[in-house]
Design an enzyme around this catalytic site. Structure first.
Site, PDB file in Angstrom:
ATOM      1  N   THR A  10      23.891  26.579 -63.299  1.00  0.00           N
ATOM      2  CA  THR A  10      22.985  26.088 -62.261  1.00  0.00           C
ATOM      3  C   THR A  10      21.711  25.479 -62.830  1.00  0.00           C
ATOM      4  OG1 THR A  10      21.855  28.209 -62.007  1.00  0.00           O
ATOM      5  CG2 THR A  10      23.825  27.862 -60.667  1.00  0.00           C
ATOM      6  N   ASP A  11      21.019  24.771 -61.948  1.00  0.00           N
ATOM      7  CA  ASP A  11      19.694  24.261 -62.288  1.00  0.00           C
ATOM      8  C   ASP A  11      18.652  25.309 -61.898  1.00  0.00           C
ATOM      9  OD1 ASP A  11      19.400  24.114 -59.498  1.00  0.00           O
ATOM     10  OD2 ASP A  11      19.590  21.935 -59.431  1.00  0.00           O
ATOM     11  N   ALA A  12      17.403  24.954 -61.966  1.00  0.00           N
ATOM     12  CA  ALA A  12      16.325  25.911 -61.679  1.00  0.00           C
ATOM     13  C   ALA A  12      16.355  26.435 -60.248  1.00  0.00           C
ATOM     14  CB  ALA A  12      14.969  25.263 -61.968  1.00  0.00           C
ATOM     15  N   GLY A  13      17.000  25.700 -59.337  1.00  0.00           N
ATOM     16  CA  GLY A  13      17.078  26.110 -57.945  1.00  0.00           C
ATOM     17  C   GLY A  13      18.311  26.931 -57.592  1.00  0.00           C
ATOM     18  N   VAL A  15      21.421  25.887 -57.929  1.00  0.00           N
ATOM     19  CA  VAL A  15      22.476  24.970 -57.478  1.00  0.00           C
ATOM     20  C   VAL A  15      23.248  24.499 -58.711  1.00  0.00           C
ATOM     21  CG1 VAL A  15      22.903  22.732 -56.368  1.00  0.00           C
ATOM     22  CG2 VAL A  15      21.090  24.228 -55.506  1.00  0.00           C
TER      23      VAL A  15
END
Length: 127
Positions: A10-13, A15
């Site tokens: 995932t990314d920082a969010g 997602v």
């Protein structure tokens, strides 16, 4: 193939990062061979992505359980066209159609009959 979304997907969010859908599909293609006790490197050659088209519908999130479904669209003399879709339950999140070329020693070549028969068998089982 089923896989869980982990933090590193995932990314920082939280997602799934877009490139990781390609990794999920690559693993699912390899698993088609491994499930049959074979290696993706077959009869002195292997498949490389020549072309792909991808559509992103909805995001996968940290902790989601995903399933990659594979469908053989066309089997040609030296390549094949494969559709792969990523689902969370019944919800389609991603779809990709790729053309895979068969190569030996870095050069395209004809897919041998044994490998063609393998694909026909495997995709018959995955329908």
């Amino acid at each position: 193939m089923k896989t869980r979304v982990y933090y590193d997907d995932t990314d920082a969010g939280g997602v799934v990062y877009h490139a990781n859908y390609l990794k999920f599909c690559e693993r699912a293609r390899s698993d088609l061979f491994y499930e049959q006790g074979k290696s993706p490197a077959v009869n002195g050659g292997h498949f490389v992505v020549r072309h792909l088209e991808a559509d992103f519908f909805k995001p996968a999130l940290l902790g989601d359980l995903l399933e990659v479904k594979n469908k053989l669209i066309e089997l040609k003399n030296a390549s094949l066209i494969l559709q792969q879709e990523v689902f969370r339950g019944t919800e389609k999140l991603f779809s990709m159609t790729s053309t895979l070329a068969y190569v030996k020693e870095g050069k395209p070549c004809k897919i041998d009959e044994e490998t063609k028969a393998f694909f026909i068998l495997v995709f018959k089982e995955h329908v």
